[in-house]
Design a protein around this motif. Structure first.
Motif, PDB file in Angstrom:
ATOM      1  N   LYS A  32       0.757  -1.295   0.064  1.00 51.63           N
ATOM      2  CA  LYS A  32       0.006   0.073  -0.041  1.00 51.63           C
ATOM      3  C   LYS A  32       0.827   1.500  -0.144  1.00 51.63           C
ATOM      4  O   LYS A  32       0.413   2.287  -0.777  1.00 51.63           O
ATOM      5  CB  LYS A  32      -0.894   0.108   1.140  1.00 51.63           C
ATOM      6  N   LEU A  33       1.954   1.049   0.815  1.00 50.85           N
ATOM      7  CA  LEU A  33       2.917   2.398   0.673  1.00 50.85           C
ATOM      8  C   LEU A  33       3.468   2.575  -0.560  1.00 50.85           C
ATOM      9  O   LEU A  33       3.654   3.695  -1.036  1.00 50.85           O
ATOM     10  CB  LEU A  33       4.089   2.145   1.716  1.00 50.85           C
ATOM     11  N   LEU A  34       3.915   1.612  -1.223  1.00 49.81           N
ATOM     12  CA  LEU A  34       4.509   1.552  -2.516  1.00 49.81           C
ATOM     13  C   LEU A  34       3.673   1.967  -3.533  1.00 49.81           C
ATOM     14  O   LEU A  34       4.054   2.430  -4.697  1.00 49.81           O
ATOM     15  CB  LEU A  34       5.205   0.184  -2.785  1.00 49.81           C
ATOM     16  N   LYS A  35       2.315   1.836  -3.346  1.00 52.03           N
ATOM     17  CA  LYS A  35       1.494   2.229  -4.227  1.00 52.03           C
ATOM     18  C   LYS A  35       1.529   3.521  -4.679  1.00 52.03           C
ATOM     19  O   LYS A  35       1.369   4.134  -5.779  1.00 52.03           O
ATOM     20  CB  LYS A  35       0.101   2.166  -3.915  1.00 52.03           C
ATOM     21  N   SER A  36       2.058   4.508  -3.810  1.00 48.06           N
ATOM     22  CA  SER A  36       2.019   5.933  -3.943  1.00 48.06           C
ATOM     23  C   SER A  36       3.504   6.656  -3.515  1.00 48.06           C
ATOM     24  O   SER A  36       3.617   7.515  -4.010  1.00 48.06           O
ATOM     25  CB  SER A  36       0.939   6.822  -3.279  1.00 48.06           C
ATOM     26  N   HIS A  37       4.453   5.715  -3.117  1.00 50.15           N
ATOM     27  CA  HIS A  37       5.550   6.137  -2.558  1.00 50.15           C
ATOM     28  C   HIS A  37       6.758   5.132  -3.024  1.00 50.15           C
ATOM     29  O   HIS A  37       6.501   3.892  -2.700  1.00 50.15           O
ATOM     30  CB  HIS A  37       5.893   6.666  -1.112  1.00 50.15           C
ATOM     31  N   GLU A  38       7.787   5.482  -3.643  1.00 49.66           N
ATOM     32  CA  GLU A  38       8.969   4.568  -3.446  1.00 49.66           C
ATOM     33  C   GLU A  38       9.588   4.920  -2.031  1.00 49.66           C
ATOM     34  O   GLU A  38       9.568   5.727  -1.466  1.00 49.66           O
ATOM     35  CB  GLU A  38      10.273   5.062  -4.608  1.00 49.66           C
TER      36      GLU A  38
ATOM     37  N   ASP B 215      -0.359  -9.711 -12.682  1.00 48.02           N
ATOM     38  CA  ASP B 215      -1.367  -9.482 -11.840  1.00 48.02           C
ATOM     39  C   ASP B 215      -1.750  -8.212 -11.278  1.00 48.02           C
ATOM     40  O   ASP B 215      -2.373  -8.280 -10.124  1.00 48.02           O
ATOM     41  CB  ASP B 215      -1.407 -10.727 -10.803  1.00 48.02           C
ATOM     42  N   TYR B 216      -1.030  -7.085 -11.671  1.00 49.94           N
ATOM     43  CA  TYR B 216      -1.247  -5.756 -11.314  1.00 49.94           C
ATOM     44  C   TYR B 216      -2.762  -5.265 -11.126  1.00 49.94           C
ATOM     45  O   TYR B 216      -2.794  -4.836  -9.893  1.00 49.94           O
ATOM     46  CB  TYR B 216      -0.312  -4.911 -11.977  1.00 49.94           C
ATOM     47  N   ALA B 217      -3.390  -5.485 -11.913  1.00 49.01           N
ATOM     48  CA  ALA B 217      -4.806  -5.179 -11.978  1.00 49.01           C
ATOM     49  C   ALA B 217      -5.624  -5.586 -10.706  1.00 49.01           C
ATOM     50  O   ALA B 217      -6.252  -5.058  -9.845  1.00 49.01           O
ATOM     51  CB  ALA B 217      -5.603  -5.142 -13.131  1.00 49.01           C
ATOM     52  N   PHE B 218      -5.074  -6.966 -10.337  1.00 39.03           N
ATOM     53  CA  PHE B 218      -5.841  -7.795  -9.221  1.00 39.03           C
ATOM     54  C   PHE B 218      -5.286  -7.103  -7.999  1.00 39.03           C
ATOM     55  O   PHE B 218      -6.124  -6.969  -7.174  1.00 39.03           O
ATOM     56  CB  PHE B 218      -5.569  -9.161  -9.542  1.00 39.03           C
ATOM     57  N   ILE B 219      -3.909  -6.900  -7.719  1.00 37.43           N
ATOM     58  CA  ILE B 219      -3.354  -6.473  -6.814  1.00 37.43           C
ATOM     59  C   ILE B 219      -3.860  -5.115  -6.204  1.00 37.43           C
ATOM     60  O   ILE B 219      -4.093  -4.743  -5.376  1.00 37.43           O
ATOM     61  CB  ILE B 219      -1.780  -6.498  -6.809  1.00 37.43           C
ATOM     62  N   ASN B 220      -3.945  -4.232  -7.493  1.00 33.80           N
ATOM     63  CA  ASN B 220      -4.420  -2.761  -7.281  1.00 33.80           C
ATOM     64  C   ASN B 220      -5.838  -2.901  -6.849  1.00 33.80           C
ATOM     65  O   ASN B 220      -6.185  -2.130  -5.919  1.00 33.80           O
ATOM     66  CB  ASN B 220      -4.259  -2.203  -8.749  1.00 33.80           C
ATOM     67  N   SER B 221      -6.722  -3.535  -7.398  1.00 33.48           N
ATOM     68  CA  SER B 221      -7.947  -3.697  -6.752  1.00 33.48           C
ATOM     69  C   SER B 221      -8.032  -3.902  -5.328  1.00 33.48           C
ATOM     70  O   SER B 221      -8.993  -3.377  -4.401  1.00 33.48           O
ATOM     71  CB  SER B 221      -8.793  -4.703  -7.571  1.00 33.48           C
ATOM     72  N   ILE B 222      -7.148  -4.913  -4.923  1.00 32.26           N
ATOM     73  CA  ILE B 222      -7.040  -5.074  -3.238  1.00 32.26           C
ATOM     74  C   ILE B 222      -6.603  -3.699  -2.800  1.00 32.26           C
ATOM     75  O   ILE B 222      -7.125  -3.600  -1.713  1.00 32.26           O
ATOM     76  CB  ILE B 222      -6.236  -6.226  -3.116  1.00 32.26           C
TER      77      ILE B 222
END
Length: 115
Positions: A29-35, A84-91
């Motif tokens: 979740k952190l890495l979704k918006s921040h390196e 599987d990024y779309a799947f992971i992102n949906s979670i």
């Protein structure tokens, strides 16, 4: 069930098992918006560097995260080209934002920012 469906179920099961760990799920979740760098995760999670590295290794082994070396630092980010990024992102979309952790690092002067 055909072979392709079975393979997809096994892959989804592997991803969910990996993300079933609260630390790894929060990292994603952190890495979704921040390196982030390992040392930043050490501060955020109050865990040892080897423990953080183990979590990141598991995510990296199945290519959910990528790493980029910049000088002495290694930064991690989500691999958006993962099959599987779309799947992971949906979670991840259903989880609370973790921006407060990054804001706290910045306030303490512990955010690694090197270009």
């Amino acid at each position: 069930m055909d072979k392709n469906e079975n393979t997809n179920l096994q892959r989804a099961s592997q991803l969910l098992k990996l993300l079933g760990d609260p630390t790894r799920l929060t990292m994603m979740k952190l890495l979704k918006s921040h390196e982030c760098c390992v040392c930043e995760f050490v501060e955020i999670f109050k865990m040892s560097q080897p423990a953080i590295s183990q979590h990141l290794r598991k995510l990296r082994d199945i290519k959910l995260v990528e790493e980029e070396r910049r000088g002495q630092w290694v930064f991690f980010s989500i691999n958006e080209s993962h099959e599987d990024y779309a799947f992971i992102n949906s979670i991840l979309e259903h989880l609370p934002k973790q921006d407060q952790s990054i804001a706290e690092l910045e306030a303490q002067g512990l955010r690694v920012c090197c270009q």
